[in-house]
Design a protein around this motif. Structure first.
Motif, short mmCIF file in Angstrom:
data_model
loop_
_atom_site.label_atom_id
_atom_site.label_comp_id
_atom_site.label_asym_id
_atom_site.label_seq_id
_atom_site.Cartn_x
_atom_site.Cartn_y
_atom_site.Cartn_z
N ARG A 17 19.28 -7.90 -14.95
CA ARG A 17 19.65 -8.20 -16.33
C ARG A 17 20.94 -8.99 -16.40
NH1 ARG A 17 18.29 -3.43 -20.51
NH2 ARG A 17 16.03 -3.68 -20.40
N LEU A 18 21.87 -8.60 -15.54
CA LEU A 18 23.15 -9.32 -15.52
C LEU A 18 22.90 -10.79 -15.17
CD1 LEU A 18 26.20 -9.37 -15.63
CD2 LEU A 18 26.26 -8.56 -13.27
N ALA A 19 22.09 -11.01 -14.12
CA ALA A 19 21.80 -12.39 -13.71
C ALA A 19 21.06 -13.12 -14.83
CB ALA A 19 20.98 -12.39 -12.42
N ASP A 20 20.13 -12.42 -15.49
CA ASP A 20 19.41 -13.03 -16.62
C ASP A 20 20.38 -13.44 -17.71
OD1 ASP A 20 16.94 -12.81 -15.55
OD2 ASP A 20 16.36 -11.00 -16.64
N SER A 21 21.28 -12.51 -18.05
CA SER A 21 22.15 -12.77 -19.19
C SER A 21 23.13 -13.89 -18.88
CB SER A 21 22.89 -11.50 -19.61
OG SER A 21 23.89 -11.21 -18.68
N LEU A 22 23.42 -14.11 -17.59
CA LEU A 22 24.33 -15.19 -17.22
C LEU A 22 23.57 -16.50 -17.02
CD1 LEU A 22 26.55 -13.22 -14.73
CD2 LEU A 22 27.22 -14.04 -16.97
N GLY A 23 22.24 -16.46 -17.13
CA GLY A 23 21.46 -17.68 -16.96
C GLY A 23 21.37 -18.13 -15.52
N MET A 24 21.47 -17.18 -14.57
CA MET A 24 21.36 -17.57 -13.16
C MET A 24 19.89 -17.77 -12.82
SD MET A 24 24.09 -14.84 -11.61
CE MET A 24 24.35 -15.57 -10.00
N THR A 25 19.55 -18.94 -12.27
CA THR A 25 18.16 -19.23 -11.96
C THR A 25 18.07 -19.95 -10.61
OG1 THR A 25 18.38 -21.30 -13.15
CG2 THR A 25 17.37 -19.49 -14.36
N GLY A 26 16.84 -20.06 -10.13
CA GLY A 26 16.53 -20.88 -8.96
C GLY A 26 17.32 -20.52 -7.72
N TRP A 27 17.69 -21.54 -6.98
CA TRP A 27 18.36 -21.35 -5.70
C TRP A 27 19.70 -20.65 -5.87
CZ3 TRP A 27 17.99 -20.66 -0.85
CH2 TRP A 27 19.06 -20.89 0.00
N GLY A 28 20.45 -21.01 -6.91
CA GLY A 28 21.74 -20.39 -7.13
C GLY A 28 21.60 -18.89 -7.31
N ARG A 29 20.58 -18.47 -8.07
CA ARG A 29 20.36 -17.05 -8.27
C ARG A 29 19.99 -16.37 -6.96
NH1 ARG A 29 17.71 -14.00 -13.12
NH2 ARG A 29 17.10 -12.04 -12.15
N PHE A 30 19.10 -17.01 -6.19
CA PHE A 30 18.70 -16.41 -4.92
C PHE A 30 19.91 -16.26 -4.00
CE2 PHE A 30 17.20 -16.75 -0.52
CZ PHE A 30 16.38 -15.63 -0.50
N ARG A 31 20.74 -17.32 -3.98
CA ARG A 31 21.84 -17.32 -3.04
C ARG A 31 22.95 -16.35 -3.44
NH1 ARG A 31 25.79 -22.11 -2.48
NH2 ARG A 31 27.37 -20.98 -1.31
N HIS A 32 23.24 -16.26 -4.74
CA HIS A 32 24.39 -15.47 -5.16
C HIS A 32 24.03 -14.10 -5.67
CE1 HIS A 32 27.05 -18.79 -4.55
NE2 HIS A 32 26.39 -19.56 -5.39
N ALA A 33 22.84 -13.94 -6.23
CA ALA A 33 22.53 -12.67 -6.89
C ALA A 33 21.42 -11.90 -6.20
CB ALA A 33 22.14 -12.92 -8.36
N THR A 34 20.74 -12.47 -5.21
CA THR A 34 19.66 -11.74 -4.54
C THR A 34 19.95 -11.56 -3.06
OG1 THR A 34 18.10 -12.73 -6.09
CG2 THR A 34 17.18 -11.65 -4.17
N LEU A 35 20.11 -12.68 -2.35
CA LEU A 35 20.26 -12.61 -0.90
C LEU A 35 21.36 -11.65 -0.45
CD1 LEU A 35 19.05 -13.68 1.67
CD2 LEU A 35 20.62 -15.60 1.59
N PRO A 36 22.57 -11.72 -1.05
CA PRO A 36 23.62 -10.83 -0.56
C PRO A 36 23.26 -9.35 -0.73
CG PRO A 36 24.53 -12.54 -1.98
CD PRO A 36 23.05 -12.61 -2.11
N LEU A 37 22.43 -9.05 -1.73
CA LEU A 37 22.10 -7.65 -2.00
C LEU A 37 21.01 -7.14 -1.07
CD1 LEU A 37 22.11 -7.90 -5.88
CD2 LEU A 37 23.76 -6.68 -4.50
N ILE A 38 20.23 -8.05 -0.45
CA ILE A 38 19.15 -7.59 0.43
C ILE A 38 19.38 -8.03 1.87
CG2 ILE A 38 17.44 -7.63 -1.43
CD1 ILE A 38 16.39 -10.23 -0.01
N ARG A 39 20.58 -8.51 2.18
CA ARG A 39 20.83 -9.02 3.53
C ARG A 39 20.57 -7.97 4.60
NH1 ARG A 39 26.45 -11.92 4.62
NH2 ARG A 39 26.04 -11.11 6.69
N GLY A 40 21.05 -6.75 4.35
CA GLY A 40 20.89 -5.69 5.34
C GLY A 40 19.42 -5.44 5.64
N PRO A 41 18.63 -5.09 4.60
CA PRO A 41 17.19 -4.86 4.83
C PRO A 41 16.49 -6.08 5.43
CG PRO A 41 17.82 -4.04 2.68
CD PRO A 41 19.03 -4.73 3.24
N LEU A 42 16.89 -7.28 5.01
CA LEU A 42 16.24 -8.49 5.53
C LEU A 42 16.50 -8.62 7.03
CD1 LEU A 42 14.60 -10.98 4.76
CD2 LEU A 42 16.73 -12.19 4.36
N GLY A 43 17.75 -8.38 7.44
CA GLY A 43 18.08 -8.43 8.86
C GLY A 43 17.31 -7.38 9.64
N PHE A 44 17.23 -6.19 9.07
CA PHE A 44 16.51 -5.10 9.73
C PHE A 44 15.05 -5.46 9.91
CE2 PHE A 44 14.21 -0.97 9.17
CZ PHE A 44 14.56 -0.42 10.38
#
Lengths: 524, 232
Positions: free
Chosen positions: A425-452
């Protein structure tokens, strides 16, 4: 009010959908091609029924023994506190990363004809032991699945609310009463699923049956497929066998859905509940733990010692080439798994409900359609157009990637869903979309599980000895195949050296990808 | 900016929210009522995370039916997770200016200036975990300032703070609201919060939304449901 999973963007839906379609084609096109290949001959050749029977018998025995041994082991781990307890529980996860062929070499060193126990037996005037055949196949399967079931049971014990044990202590319940009233109900819920999971794993475990089985009385259906394809070049016979194998897997999965869903792999911490009901004499529990740990650790100890000696004497010709091929293959295959899992998980994590069920279903389908069946189907598809043997590495890599996909999904779907629930919701309300959203609001939050997930896929692919055996030309080998060929030539010291390298590389890949994921969790 | 709920209905597990009320431009309204009554859902409708089953929501006279959350003239501070844990305070605030974090000189200056406004100038390069609870709240407020949307919604973002700190935060909100002439709706459990900064109160109970009334009047002569809730 907790935020919903959020809407899936068109891009996520398109990419996820395309990847999902590709996976389904990879899964079902080979099966369809097998149907087209069966020809007019009789369904079962003379040896085929024996192969089906052997497959079922060894799976049944392996699952029964694994479960029977795991109950006292897990119980001892969950009612006794001792030095190294956490280490033992952590080690229970290790066989998952252990290349099958390495474990087989270790088991041969302990239980084989010239192994440790044969020597002891001979010294005492007894017979030589031999583990080729049913005994060896079951032994190896118990070696792999005892830790798995024990882990599942440890999680079951952990899920018992601690208040129950306090209540039992207050009421003066002894070990028997605690078992009947508290532990047995949990076991009754967990054991059927664990049993079916082990049964399925043994049904589709090719490398063990290849290395320790063989001969007319100890051939599984998958080994029969391998022999038919490699030595008889009888495509239609192989196709029929592959469909039989598929039918067996599907039947067990259907049975599983009717009776109990196979328990999923999980990551437990093994926190010891506070207990008052353990018998004062700790001897029996200690014996159970020591014997189980010895059974699991001894073969690995032999591999490490023999392997060091083997490498010390000078590496075998071709070892580093095979190692290089395997690392490149495992790395590529793991990256494909990670990207595909990420694409599909993006789609699944956006669903409002039923996420867990879908992921479980994907895992079951993959378990039922063994990689070997898919490999056979791909062989059938490729043969008219190209030389399948020239494509050995590509096909192996793709199928390995597909087979690791359920694990990737199981790890990434909850991670993505959590990232969305917490920050969507935070990312939605800030209008984060596309690659920027993936890079700043998704990838950092799932880096651990992704590496695992990537590390797991790399280790699984690194140690895999399955599809490659169908395709590999004599001059090309992955490290497990290279090792298997050395063992086939009874060059055990050289094989041990290769085993040590294989083990080290598998763990190293797992570790490196895990490190890229970053171990540190971000917390506000 | 004027906010209007026109015969809004939204069915949820447990209750159906019904609202036919409006909030005047430039006012501060406290939304109070029992847990699960629909207070957060009311704000969520304004912010665009929930959509009404029936009726319309108008902000500044414009129908919001087809407007995405990011395009609404609204900033909502959530109860928690207002800051990304892996980004610095500066980046977290800068998201309010450039959601892809591509910043030019003017953007950077604007971020620094709002950080200074909430006394976080020296903390720009820290991660949220290195800040105290009050500082985290101020960082979130700094971003709201930077976004400069005319409607500010607070869904109890200060609930985890101690009483003194919460009062400070409310005072800061009141100042910022007055500076920018924002319209404020804030969910709260504490009548004290309402008295402190809200001129009006909307009472929500079991999905029913009462129209706003002046705060003083509400506490002096509450409706029966409200009297029961307040225990007076």
């Amino acid at each position: 009010m907790v935020g919903g999973a959020g809407r899936v963007t068109r891009l996520t839906a398109t990419v996820g959908g395309l990847v999902l379609a590709a996976v389904l084609i990879l899964l079902f096109a080979p099966i369809a091609s097998l149907w087209g290949q069966i020809g007019a001959g009789p369904w079962f050749g003379p040896g085929d029924l024996a192969a089906v029977r052997f497959t079922l018998v060894q799976s049944l025995l392996s699952a029964t023994i694994s479960v029977a041994l795991a109950v006292p082991f897990a119980r001892a781990l969950m009612r006794r506190s001792f030095a190294g307890r956490r280490l033992v529980i952590a080690l229970l996860g290790a066989p998952f990363l252990l290349p099958v062929i390495v474990a087989i070499l270790g088991l041969l060193a302990v239980w084989g004809r010239s192994g440790l126990f044969s020597q002891i037996s001979l010294d005492l005037g007894g017979p030589r032991l031999s583990i080729y055949g049913l005994g060896g196949v079951v032994l190896a399967h118990v070696f792999f699945n005892l830790p798995l079931v024990t882990r599942l049971l440890v999680q079951g014990w952990q899920a018992i609310p601690p208040e129950r044990f306090r209540l039992a202590a207050q009421l003066g319940m002894g070990p028997r009463a605690v078992f009947q009233l508290i532990e047995w109900p949990m076991l009754r819920a967990v054991l059927p699923g664990a049993f079916l999971l082990v049964f399925l794993l043994c049904l589709t475990s090719f490398a063990v049956a290849l290395a320790l089985g063989g001969g007319p009385r100890a051939t599984t259906v998958e080994v029969a497929i391998y022999q038919t394809l490699r030595f008889e070049f009888d495509l239609s016979h192989a196709a029929r066998l592959a469909l039989v194998q598929l039918g067996l897997g599907a039947a067990v999965v259907l049975l599983a859905l009717g009776i109990a869903r196979p328990t999923s792999f999980g990551r437990g911490l093994g926190r010891l509940p506070q207990r008052w009901d353990a018998p004062r004499r700790a001897g029996p529990d200690a014996a159970v733990v020591l014997l189980s740990v010895g059974f699991l650790v001894l073969p690995l100890g032999f591999v490490i010692v023999r392997g060091t000696q083997g490498l010390w004497a000078g590496p075998e010709v071709g070892l580093w080439r095979a190692a290089g091929i395997s690392v490149a293959l495992a790395g590529t295959s793991a990256l494909v798994t990670a990207l595909a899992a990420l694409a599909i998980a993006g789609l699944v994590a956006g669903l409002p409900r039923g996420r867990g069920m879908l992921v479980e279903a994907a895992g079951l389908v993959m378990l039922a359609t063994s990689p070997f069946v898919i490999g056979t189907g791909v062989f059938v598809i490729l043969r008219p157009y190209v030389d399948p043997f020239a494509w050995a590495l590509v096909v192996t890599g793709v199928i390995n990637a597909a087979m690791s996909l359920p694990f990737g999904l199981r790890i990434l779907v909850p991670a993505l869903a959590a990232a969305r629930a917490n920050y969507g919701r935070l990312a939605d309300s800030l209008g984060m979309t596309g690659w920027g959203r993936f890079r700043h609001a998704t990838l950092p939050l799932i880096r651990g599980p992704l590496g695992f997930a990537t590390g797991l896929a790399a280790a699984l692919s690194m140690g895999d000895l399955g599809v490659i055996t169908l395709f590999a030309p004599p001059d090309v080998a992955t490290l497990p195949l290279y090792m298997y060929r050395l063992m086939g030539a009874y060059r055990m010291d050289q094989a041990a050296g290769a085993a040590l390298v294989l083990l080290g590389l598998s763990l190293a890949l797992f570790w490196v990808f895990g490190l890229l994921g970053g171990r540190h969790a971000h917390r506000v | 900016m004027h906010i209007a709920f026109e015969r809004v209905r939204l069915a949820r597990e447990g209750f159906t929210l019904q609202a036919d009320v409006s909030v005047e431009p430039g006012t501060s309204v406290a939304v109070i009522g029992p847990s699960g009554a629909g207070k957060s859902t009311l704000l969520s409708l304004v912010a665009g995370f929930d959509r009404p089953d029936a009726g319309r929501i108008l902000i500044g006279g414009q129908d919001m039916a087809r407007v995405r959350p990011a395009d609404r003239p609204v900033t909502l501070l959530f109860q928690d997770n207002n800051l990304f844990p892996h980004l610095t305070v500066f980046q977290n605030v800068a998201l309010g200016r450039a959601p892809n974090l591509r910043l030019d000189q003017a953007d950077r200056a604007a971020c620094s200036s709002v950080l200074a406004r909430v006394d976080l100038a020296g903390h720009a390069n820290k991660r949220p975990a290195e800040l105290s609870g009050g500082q985290q709240s101020r960082a979130a407020l700094a971003r709201a300032l930077l976004r400069a949307k005319p409607v500010l919604l607070l869904d109890e973002p200060f609930a985890a703070l101690g009483p003194a700190l919460r009062r400070d935060m409310l005072d800061l909100v009141a100042e910022i609201r007055a500076e920018r002439d924002m319209t404020l709706m804030m969910v709260t459990h504490d009548p004290e919060d309402a008295r402190r900064i809200a001129g009006q109160v909307i009472f929500v109970q079991a999905g029913h939304v009462e129209p706003p009334r002046d705060t003083a009047a509400v506490f002096n002569s509450p409706t029966p449901g409200m009297a029961a809730y307040l225990g007076i």
